[in-house]
Design an enzyme around this catalytic site. Sequence first.
Site, PDB file in Angstrom:
ATOM      1  CD  GLU A  26      -2.990  -1.092   2.141  1.00 20.70           C
ATOM      2  OE1 GLU A  26      -3.035  -0.120   2.818  1.00 20.70           O
ATOM      3  OE2 GLU A  26      -3.593  -2.317   2.450  1.00 20.70           O
ATOM      4  N   GLY A  27       1.834   1.295  -0.586  1.00 24.01           N
ATOM      5  CA  GLY A  27       2.595   2.539  -0.752  1.00 24.01           C
ATOM      6  C   GLY A  27       4.310   2.154  -0.222  1.00 24.01           C
TER       7      GLY A  27
END
Length: 646
Positions: free
Chosen positions: A425-426
Amino acid sequence: MSAPPLKKPVVTEREARQVAEAAREQAWRKPSFAKELFLGRFRLDLIHPHPLPTDEAVRRGEQFLSKLRAFCETKVDGALIEREARIPDEVINGLKELGALGMKIDPKYGGLGLTQVYYNKALALAGSASPAIGVLLSAHQSIGVPQPLKLFGTPEQKEKFLPRCARTDISAFLLTEPDVGSDPARLATSAVPDGDDYILDGVKLWTTNGVVADLLVVMARVPKSEGHKGGITAFVVESDSPGVTVENRNAFMGLRGIENGVTRFHQVRVPAANRIGPEGAGLKIALTTLNTGRLSLPASCVAAGKWCLKIAREWSAAREQWGKPVAHHEAVGQKISFIAATTFALEAVLDLSSQMADEDRNDIRIEGALAKLFASEMGWKIADELVQIRGGRGFETADSLRARGERAVPAEQILRDLRINRIFEGSTEIMHLLIAREAVDAHLSVAGDLIDPDKSLSDKAKAGANAGVFYAKWLPKLVAGPGQLPRTYGDFHPAGHPDLATHLRYVERNARKLARSTFYAMSRWQGRMETKQGFLGRVVDIGAELFAMSAAVVRAELLRTTGDHGREAYQLADVFCRQSRIRVEELFGRLWSNTDDLDRKVVKGVLGGAYEWLEEGVIDPSGEGPWIADATPGESTKENVHRRIR
């Protein structure tokens, strides 16, 4: 007349940035504690008194946690899931019967309607039984179909899909492609309009839950044509649609039970009614979904911290070295102190951010990102320290320990499982850039045109005037503040407790120092600021530490006033803040004293082959094949390994 299929987009660095910028939520309609912190304004009033859930939210949440705990203790065999790299169907069906798929879904659609606070507590509990289960539930609800529909879906879409997601259907989120990660401007999967439908073609990689999912959120590029705005767009896709093929179930160093794969779309027909939001809104939907969706990842880190603390305490008391338990040796004791204090801070950050999300009074896009960044980095360090405390037993697998008659402690597994959190997620590097962009938004809003090469002289002149007014008011406020007054925040130094007021004063002073440093850097580098990723990363890390210190202090005061381990909480908050201050001072020093310029020269030499001689003397065990798999659209030539839960 349908538009022609898309060619793989070729974009410049500037164009990629423009796409990302367009997807940002531009306005700040609500206050943000973290945004103010980066601007040098310590708004304690935004987080203190600590927000609390309602009595009804607590009742509903605790009731579900009790059922979930009983299920996990009796029906979940984490060791079995690790060995077989698969969550048994009966476990997934049991979770469905509990309603665990619908924790965040409104009761009117068959969900449980839990708050973000209790949703995260449930993820932490389930994830401690098996990290793969935590990921399954999180990917389904935090970024899968329920969350984007909750925020952007039509009433008809909610009625159609949410009841299925609440009880029976697993969902997945498909954005990444073999050659596209954090740079969505190069997204190649296409959705070509064809009457009342869209035709999907493309390949998606690392589709968590995708191997067993019933419903998919797919990001695809719609070509611009007459009547179609085009752009990256979100769709709900039935996984059993003709032309959908799961071509591979991926295997990883950790989280071995997750159902993550490669999915190919070939001429997949999707009704226009399944489009989420308008054409071109896909990235904005994804980013908005992740604002709170990212909070599920810190939940797994908090769970890991709690378990690591338990194992460190029990093992360090039982294991003796040189006549006393190893916990009483300072080298080990320091690690235990770090684990305890940091776990307290991680839970403080998570609960504060989650409760702020529930109240919806504040904009938490930066807080959520900081929580993800800080928790993933610190969670990994906590697990690494546990392995070190356990010594050789930390490196040994739980099965091996069991086989020779010792307690089967999966310390090495938790290290493997947590490693992905710094990428999920990043990645940490992308989170640095994302948070930095939000942190300097106020500056770019008033002075951005000054460094934009596409702006006219008149635009630059206007921007200069606006900037002059802004900085004339803002800069003087960074000189002095409450943090320089010895009695400020006196409520945080009650009799008989450690002095936490001194840490709040430290946060206030250093928030102003951080804002001054950022302003100086922008003045010095101007348009080149965006290339100074090392500097920006340190700025963000300082902000993360200051945020964590603030959350830890506010949580300690909450526990003191509620009579729930207040004295111990104050002690943990004090220790964490003192440890954090050491890290902050180091980061401030490295803002201006670092090897960034030298590193760039070395990188240039490495890529140019200047150091190839250094690679001699080893054998590369890597297999043959391209670095990036071919993702040319077309009909699948592989067996469909999609698996139905039965």
